[in-house]
Design an enzyme around this catalytic site. Sequence first.
Site, PDB file in Angstrom:
ATOM      1  N   ARG A   1       0.815  -1.227   0.000  1.00 33.50           N
ATOM      2  CA  ARG A   1       0.000   0.000   0.000  1.00 33.50           C
ATOM      3  C   ARG A   1       0.847   1.275   0.000  1.00 33.50           C
ATOM      4  O   ARG A   1       0.442   2.292   0.568  1.00 33.50           O
ATOM      5  CB  ARG A   1      -0.958   0.029   1.204  1.00 33.50           C
ATOM      6  CG  ARG A   1      -2.070  -1.010   1.096  1.00 33.50           C
ATOM      7  CD  ARG A   1      -3.173  -0.717   2.099  1.00 33.50           C
ATOM      8  NE  ARG A   1      -4.002  -1.886   2.305  1.00 33.50           N
ATOM      9  CZ  ARG A   1      -5.101  -2.178   1.603  1.00 33.50           C
ATOM     10  NH1 ARG A   1      -5.520  -1.358   0.664  1.00 33.50           N
ATOM     11  NH2 ARG A   1      -5.786  -3.267   1.859  1.00 33.50           N
TER      12      ARG A   1
ATOM     13  N   ARG B   1      -3.735   5.968   0.713  1.00 31.64           N
ATOM     14  CA  ARG B   1      -4.386   7.082   1.392  1.00 31.64           C
ATOM     15  C   ARG B   1      -3.488   7.931   2.278  1.00 31.64           C
ATOM     16  O   ARG B   1      -3.837   9.060   2.623  1.00 31.64           O
ATOM     17  CB  ARG B   1      -5.561   6.548   2.238  1.00 31.64           C
ATOM     18  CG  ARG B   1      -6.871   6.545   1.463  1.00 31.64           C
ATOM     19  CD  ARG B   1      -8.047   6.601   2.419  1.00 31.64           C
ATOM     20  NE  ARG B   1      -8.170   5.351   3.150  1.00 31.64           N
ATOM     21  CZ  ARG B   1      -8.733   5.237   4.351  1.00 31.64           C
ATOM     22  NH1 ARG B   1      -9.199   6.320   4.958  1.00 31.64           N
ATOM     23  NH2 ARG B   1      -8.827   4.070   4.938  1.00 31.64           N
TER      24      ARG B   1
ATOM     25  N   ARG C   1      -7.637  11.095  -6.121  1.00 30.85           N
ATOM     26  CA  ARG C   1      -8.795  10.196  -6.145  1.00 30.85           C
ATOM     27  C   ARG C   1     -10.074  10.929  -5.786  1.00 30.85           C
ATOM     28  O   ARG C   1     -11.144  10.624  -6.313  1.00 30.85           O
ATOM     29  CB  ARG C   1      -8.583   9.004  -5.193  1.00 30.85           C
ATOM     30  CG  ARG C   1      -9.107   7.703  -5.792  1.00 30.85           C
ATOM     31  CD  ARG C   1      -9.157   6.602  -4.766  1.00 30.85           C
ATOM     32  NE  ARG C   1     -10.437   6.581  -4.086  1.00 30.85           N
ATOM     33  CZ  ARG C   1     -10.657   6.027  -2.908  1.00 30.85           C
ATOM     34  NH1 ARG C   1      -9.665   5.456  -2.250  1.00 30.85           N
ATOM     35  NH2 ARG C   1     -11.861   6.048  -2.365  1.00 30.85           N
TER      36      ARG C   1
ATOM     37  N   ASP D   1      -6.790  -3.464  -6.845  1.00 29.57           N
ATOM     38  CA  ASP D   1      -7.457  -4.081  -5.705  1.00 29.57           C
ATOM     39  C   ASP D   1      -7.656  -5.549  -6.033  1.00 29.57           C
ATOM     40  O   ASP D   1      -7.906  -5.895  -7.197  1.00 29.57           O
ATOM     41  CB  ASP D   1      -8.807  -3.402  -5.449  1.00 29.57           C
ATOM     42  CG  ASP D   1      -9.432  -3.885  -4.152  1.00 29.57           C
ATOM     43  OD1 ASP D   1      -9.250  -3.209  -3.123  1.00 29.57           O
ATOM     44  OD2 ASP D   1     -10.078  -4.962  -4.151  1.00 29.57           O
TER      45      ASP D   1
ATOM     46  N   TYR E   1     -14.188 -13.333   0.884  1.00 29.69           N
ATOM     47  CA  TYR E   1     -15.009 -12.148   0.591  1.00 29.69           C
ATOM     48  C   TYR E   1     -16.308 -12.537  -0.113  1.00 29.69           C
ATOM     49  O   TYR E   1     -17.378 -11.999   0.175  1.00 29.69           O
ATOM     50  CB  TYR E   1     -14.231 -11.142  -0.258  1.00 29.69           C
ATOM     51  CG  TYR E   1     -13.212 -10.346   0.531  1.00 29.69           C
ATOM     52  CD1 TYR E   1     -13.613  -9.477   1.548  1.00 29.69           C
ATOM     53  CD2 TYR E   1     -11.854 -10.441   0.274  1.00 29.69           C
ATOM     54  CE1 TYR E   1     -12.689  -8.748   2.272  1.00 29.69           C
ATOM     55  CE2 TYR E   1     -10.917  -9.711   1.000  1.00 29.69           C
ATOM     56  CZ  TYR E   1     -11.347  -8.859   1.999  1.00 29.69           C
ATOM     57  OH  TYR E   1     -10.431  -8.138   2.716  1.00 29.69           O
TER      58      TYR E   1
END
Lengths: 327, 327
Positions: free
Chosen positions: B5, B9, B18, B54, B129
Amino acid sequence: MWFMRQAGRYLPEYRELRGDRDILETCKDAELVAEITLQPLGRMPLDAAILFSDIMVPLAAIGVPVRIEPGRGPVVTPPIRTMADIERLRPLEPETDVPEVLEAIALLRPELDVPLIGFAGAPFTLASYLIEGGPSKNHARTKALLFGEPEMWDALMCRLTDIVSAHLLAQATAGAQVLQVFDSWVGALHPDVYRRAVEPYVRAVFDRVRASGVPTIHFGVGTGELLPFMAAAGGDGIGIDFKTPLDAGWSRAGGPAECAVQGNLDPSALLSPWETTEREVRAVLTAAGGRDGHIFNLGHGVLPSTDVAQLQRVVDLVHTDTERISA
Amino acid sequence: MWFMRQAGRYLPEYRELRGDRDILETCKDAELVAEITLQPLGRMPLDAAILFSDIMVPLAAIGVPVRIEPGRGPVVTPPIRTMADIERLRPLEPETDVPEVLEAIALLRPELDVPLIGFAGAPFTLASYLIEGGPSKNHARTKALLFGEPEMWDALMCRLTDIVSAHLLAQATAGAQVLQVFDSWVGALHPDVYRRAVEPYVRAVFDRVRASGVPTIHFGVGTGELLPFMAAAGGDGIGIDFKTPLDAGWSRAGGPAECAVQGNLDPSALLSPWETTEREVRAVLTAAGGRDGHIFNLGHGVLPSTDVAQLQRVVDLVHTDTERISA
């Protein structure tokens, strides 16, 4: 043999009795606590009862703003962020702060012909809820305090050590015959961090509780790497989670000569057809090798979606297989 | 040295670029993907870029109803519950299903003077998931299927194996120079369960990807007990999470003669004063012992609250210390 969360939501009679009542409110009613504690023993021949309670009970009792959100867990609002917040965590005086816990133990003892287990959360796990404000995926704020503010961390852990020790000792005095310390989330730590920032406090808890003469169990999830250090900190029995092979975990904790071991069926294995559950139960018994000092349990709590009949069959199977091995 | 990552963010320029855009929408714009991938390299001298994407991208591309909820993660509504649901998972045709991924790789290669890492989620983690419908604490439904419905489990894992392999091979063909397989949540399993119900599928992924000649990295969280079996399944490098001591993990994966190792600074250690971060970085370098084949990384992804300057200092420290050790 007993099961973590054996008194709980998977039992229809528990859901009926608790109804919409808040968990912490339920824990304040000694008669309800006693009844809920007894429920699973009416269903199956377990070898121990565990007092129905919650690890947040002693914190709620000293005024921490905590509630248990259904499906989420303990939520603390506002969470602990400053030294002033920490200083508001006053010592626990069990006789006046949690009288219903002690009363429930007194009510239960004459009703039971198996040992009654009392318990408490360990300082790290309680600290995580206080700092994160709720359940956490990565415990990042807790670790930030632990790594970055060692004095605040020490102050918080010292206060929690006092609270937890007092809570456990009072349960022993009231009649609890085993004490389990839940350091549920400590598996989030690297062993070096555990040894430096957690182990001394847990060790202090076990050292103080030893005076009661009551045997202790020390449990956490994801603790494969930590078992030698958790065992060194304390616990006559060490709980092994469902991810760690029972035999490897027992060895890491010191082996059968050093400690008892508790575990470690995956709670999810109870959600399967019986043949699968049976195979997984037998795998645990095989890993324990029929040795003395194995307490059969799950590797974490009973899931709410568990079928009661499946758990009853597990109890029968473990009793039958254990007798066969002993014979 | 690179960071899971590293494009994300914690970077103000990422948040600005974004804006309110959905992550999966962002992943469909090759130019945006390329720009985001490059952002951390403009900040610090990293030794690799990792494609911004992702693990749910290939599933979204074949019509799985998935969205990424900010602060929560992938949510699949409705989740997979029946064989009919599984049969709707059609094969991935990368050139038509994820053209923007391949285009982004083509755009990036001429811009980069370090290797470009492509990646995919592993079958178990994707299955979790799909079955849970989102992030899960205990993966209970996934394990219930795995334990109780072996035919459905096999059908699901076979389809995911095909999808993941096709996605990785296409990235290699498009120009990715390293491929990382994220089996992020596989640490929820007992090693016996892993070996029986997961390892064969992951092994098939690595076997197929080997044809590309591109080196691979195999990573999951909480995998202390699984490392020997993950290493056997595949991966030229094995990622070690932040809970497992790097040296012990490397040994369990086979040791420096068998594989490279990647890791494993606790991402939370970046949220501390520099002296603490520095001590923790040095502990990782010491555990690696200056041996060839250590890829410095975190033991999980960079946390959004990380200070960019702190990560920059880590990059400098690792470069300086590594040069010192080599000298």
